[in-house]
Scaffold this active site. Structure first.
Site, PDB file in Angstrom:
ATOM      1  N   CYS A 107       0.818  -1.215   0.000  1.00 15.42           N
ATOM      2  CA  CYS A 107       0.000   0.000   0.000  1.00 15.42           C
ATOM      3  C   CYS A 107       0.850   1.262   0.000  1.00 15.42           C
ATOM      4  O   CYS A 107       0.633   2.167  -0.786  1.00 15.42           O
ATOM      5  CB  CYS A 107      -0.947  -0.007   1.207  1.00 15.42           C
ATOM      6  SG  CYS A 107      -2.067   1.406   1.244  1.00 15.42           S
ATOM      7  N   CYS A 123      -1.486   1.730  -2.918  1.00 18.76           N
ATOM      8  CA  CYS A 123      -2.466   2.789  -2.696  1.00 18.76           C
ATOM      9  C   CYS A 123      -1.888   4.199  -2.727  1.00 18.76           C
ATOM     10  O   CYS A 123      -2.394   5.086  -3.412  1.00 18.76           O
ATOM     11  CB  CYS A 123      -3.162   2.588  -1.349  1.00 18.76           C
ATOM     12  SG  CYS A 123      -3.531   0.891  -0.919  1.00 18.76           S
ATOM     13  N   LYS A 153      -0.115   5.261  -6.080  1.00 17.61           N
ATOM     14  CA  LYS A 153      -1.181   5.260  -7.088  1.00 17.61           C
ATOM     15  C   LYS A 153      -2.020   6.527  -6.976  1.00 17.61           C
ATOM     16  O   LYS A 153      -2.340   7.168  -7.988  1.00 17.61           O
ATOM     17  CB  LYS A 153      -2.052   4.022  -6.897  1.00 17.61           C
ATOM     18  CG  LYS A 153      -3.308   3.987  -7.749  1.00 17.61           C
ATOM     19  CD  LYS A 153      -4.133   2.758  -7.423  1.00 17.61           C
ATOM     20  CE  LYS A 153      -4.725   2.851  -6.029  1.00 17.61           C
ATOM     21  NZ  LYS A 153      -5.555   1.656  -5.699  1.00 17.61           N
ATOM     22  N   TYR A 212      -9.341  -3.584 -11.305  1.00 17.19           N
ATOM     23  CA  TYR A 212      -9.183  -2.207 -10.848  1.00 17.19           C
ATOM     24  C   TYR A 212      -7.759  -1.702 -11.047  1.00 17.19           C
ATOM     25  O   TYR A 212      -7.546  -0.523 -11.363  1.00 17.19           O
ATOM     26  CB  TYR A 212      -9.645  -2.054  -9.400  1.00 17.19           C
ATOM     27  CG  TYR A 212      -8.730  -2.618  -8.345  1.00 17.19           C
ATOM     28  CD1 TYR A 212      -7.780  -1.813  -7.725  1.00 17.19           C
ATOM     29  CD2 TYR A 212      -8.824  -3.946  -7.946  1.00 17.19           C
ATOM     30  CE1 TYR A 212      -6.937  -2.324  -6.756  1.00 17.19           C
ATOM     31  CE2 TYR A 212      -7.988  -4.467  -6.981  1.00 17.19           C
ATOM     32  CZ  TYR A 212      -7.042  -3.656  -6.382  1.00 17.19           C
ATOM     33  OH  TYR A 212      -6.201  -4.169  -5.432  1.00 17.19           O
ATOM     34  N   GLU A 260      -7.022   1.488 -13.434  1.00 19.47           N
ATOM     35  CA  GLU A 260      -6.405   2.672 -12.817  1.00 19.47           C
ATOM     36  C   GLU A 260      -5.159   3.109 -13.574  1.00 19.47           C
ATOM     37  O   GLU A 260      -5.002   4.287 -13.905  1.00 19.47           O
ATOM     38  CB  GLU A 260      -6.077   2.381 -11.356  1.00 19.47           C
ATOM     39  CG  GLU A 260      -7.304   2.339 -10.473  1.00 19.47           C
ATOM     40  CD  GLU A 260      -6.992   1.910  -9.047  1.00 19.47           C
ATOM     41  OE1 GLU A 260      -7.766   2.266  -8.153  1.00 19.47           O
ATOM     42  OE2 GLU A 260      -5.967   1.213  -8.834  1.00 19.47           O
ATOM     43  N   HIS A 316     -26.573  21.990  -2.380  1.00 20.04           N
ATOM     44  CA  HIS A 316     -26.738  22.396  -3.776  1.00 20.04           C
ATOM     45  C   HIS A 316     -25.818  23.558  -4.133  1.00 20.04           C
ATOM     46  O   HIS A 316     -25.676  24.486  -3.344  1.00 20.04           O
ATOM     47  CB  HIS A 316     -28.193  22.801  -4.026  1.00 20.04           C
ATOM     48  CG  HIS A 316     -28.485  23.107  -5.452  1.00 20.04           C
ATOM     49  ND1 HIS A 316     -28.564  22.130  -6.422  1.00 20.04           N
ATOM     50  CD2 HIS A 316     -28.698  24.295  -6.080  1.00 20.04           C
ATOM     51  CE1 HIS A 316     -28.828  22.699  -7.583  1.00 20.04           C
ATOM     52  NE2 HIS A 316     -28.911  24.012  -7.396  1.00 20.04           N
ATOM     53  N   GLU A 362     -25.546  15.460  -3.930  1.00 14.35           N
ATOM     54  CA  GLU A 362     -26.966  15.658  -3.621  1.00 14.35           C
ATOM     55  C   GLU A 362     -27.866  14.736  -4.436  1.00 14.35           C
ATOM     56  O   GLU A 362     -29.001  14.468  -4.056  1.00 14.35           O
ATOM     57  CB  GLU A 362     -27.374  17.114  -3.855  1.00 14.35           C
ATOM     58  CG  GLU A 362     -27.416  17.531  -5.312  1.00 14.35           C
ATOM     59  CD  GLU A 362     -27.916  18.955  -5.505  1.00 14.35           C
ATOM     60  OE1 GLU A 362     -28.958  19.304  -4.919  1.00 14.35           O
ATOM     61  OE2 GLU A 362     -27.248  19.711  -6.248  1.00 14.35           O
TER      62      GLU A 362
END
Length: 455
Positions: A44, A49, A52, A179, A183, A439, A444
């Site tokens: 990681c 992670c 990346k 993934y 990526e 908003h 939302e």
């Protein structure tokens, strides 16, 4: 009371899970040792992670430069990307993090051993020529890239090498649509590479919601990434200064770099586990029970090396459970439902809970309601991009509980993380509906979906 062992806990592996377990056990008063043959932090921190995400940020700047004219910004000249600068900056940050991990272990009184560790039995670990005994042994060696055995395999690289390529590839071929493959394809394309992604299956992101997979594939294709599904590379060869990949259908793809992103496997080889009586599954993962104990009760395993879910936050949580089980009150429990995750593509993916297909399999077709929307985000009304955002909720009809939440769009990971809290609290669709949206935001949309999809 002293035990006949050198340590109360011996941790093999200095990645996220191993460091967390060793540190927390040390802080609980246990005598702890940790063995690691590489840099602290594991996949990681060093080749996963963290780097990346740093490279994903770099790619994001390229996108922002392209969008800037739509918002009135005139750049004096075309921006230039320097691959060596990015590599140097990344390396500096990773070195800093390695030091942080070392300080955490030292501060908790953990004895850190540099070297390859092997089990001799359920209570003995050998590191180099030295033998150490422990009441409990914790395997936390994580996973490693799994590459196919094809002619020319030695010409390609795995994900670990992508962060420090000697030269930035003008043409990148990615083998694999998981993934990791998606990526790297997305990031390197944004940084300026011509990218082709070859996947043997009909869809990218196996295991993700079907609509999510289709939405991301659509956006990657719109950006110019060449996606080739139900295709497979059979051979690789070098021709001059470039590589040539031969596909099963006789097609050829030229590339400067070929990335094998064809999955990962548990890092258990050469550790003496089976000889010590530790059972492994067909993938090579340590088989564990509900308490993370292997077939040898004194040997436990957590994280990607075990037969559970392979995600860094899961491994960290498992470490906390194991330490509490061994040296605490045994009150912590691990939940494997509603585990949020993100894919750092451009646009990103965020998801939590069940896919639509999994929900229908669990509750029946009539027991599920689905709400979804696809729209152009406000940002892109002026950016000049055609990028679309996709949002989806999967609801169990009987309880009205939101059991699946999915997004493809900017900052998907950041948005889904917050909604994961609500899902773990058992939030219903009615509670989503009663929540006021901020908003104008993309988030939302999750609380303004009103009409379920037909069918």
């Amino acid at each position: 009371m002293r035990t006949p062992y050198d340590f109360d806990l011996f941790v093999i592996g200095g990645g996220s899970a191993g460091v967390r377990a060793a540190r927390m056990a040390g802080q609980a008063g246990a005598r702890v040792a940790l063995a690691e043959c590489a840099e602290l932090g594991g996949t990681c921190v060093n080749v996963g992670c963290v780097p990346k995400k740093l490279y994903s940020y770099a790619a994001g700047y390229a996108t922002a430069f392209d969008e800037a004219p739509g918002y009135g910004w005139t750049l004096p000249e075309a921006p230039r990307f320097d691959w060596d600068t990015l590599k140097r900056q990344r390396a500096k940050e990773i070195t800093r993090l390695n030091g942080v991990y070392r300080k955490l272990l030292d501060g908790a009184g953990v004895k850190t051993l540099q070297g390859w560790a092997q089990l001799e039995d359920g209570h003995t670990v050998r590191v180099g020529e030295a033998r150490h005994t422990a009441r409990h042994i914790l395997i936390a060696t994580g996973g490693m890239p799994s590459a196919p055995d094809l002619p020319g395999r030695e010409l390609a690289v795995v994900s670990d090498a992508m962060f420090d390529l000697p030269r930035f590839p003008k043409r990148l071929l990615v083998m694999g649509g998981g993934y990791i493959g998606c990526e790297f394809a997305s990031v390197f394309h944004a940084l300026g590479a011509e990218v082709t992604l070859v996947n043997r299956g009909p869809h990218i992101l196996s295991g993700f919601d079907d609509d999510v997979r289709e939405a991301l594939a659509r956006e990657m294709g719109r950006q110019g990434i060449d996606l080739r599904m139900t295709a497979q590379v059979e051979t690789l060869r070098r021709e001059g200064d470039h590589l040539v990949a031969m596909l099963a259908r006789g097609q050829q793809i030229e590339a400067d770099t070929v990335l094998l992103a064809t999955g990962r496997k548990p890092n258990t080889a050469g550790m003496g586990l089976e000889a010590a009586g530790v059972k492994l599954d067909a993938r090579g993962a340590v088989v564990v029970d509900a308490q993370y104990r292997s077939s040898v009760p004194s040997v436990l395993a957590i994280g990607d090396v075990s037969s559970r879910l392979a995600l860094t936050p899961v491994a960290l949580a498992e470490a906390m459970v194991v330490v509490d089980q061994l040296f605490g009150r045994n009150e912590r429990r691990m939940r494997y439902d509603n585990v949020p995750t993100a894919v750092f593509t451009h646009p990103g993916v965020g998801t939590c809970g069940l896919t639509e297909a999994a929900a229908r399999a669990k509750f029946g077709d009539q027991g599920v309601r689905v709400f979804a929307t696809d729209f152009k985000a406000l940002r892109h009304t002026l950016s000049g991009r055609d990028e679309r955002t996709f949002i989806k909720l999967v609801v169990e009809a009987k309880s009205d509980r939101v059991v699946g939440l999915h997004m493809v769009g900017a900052e998907a990971g950041e948005i889904v993380q917050g909604f994961a809290v609500a899902m773990n609290a058992g939030a219903t669709k009615a509670q989503f509906d009663s929540t006021l949206g901020i908003h104008p935001t993309t988030a939302e949309e999750f609380v303004t979906l009103r009409e379920p999809m037909a069918g």
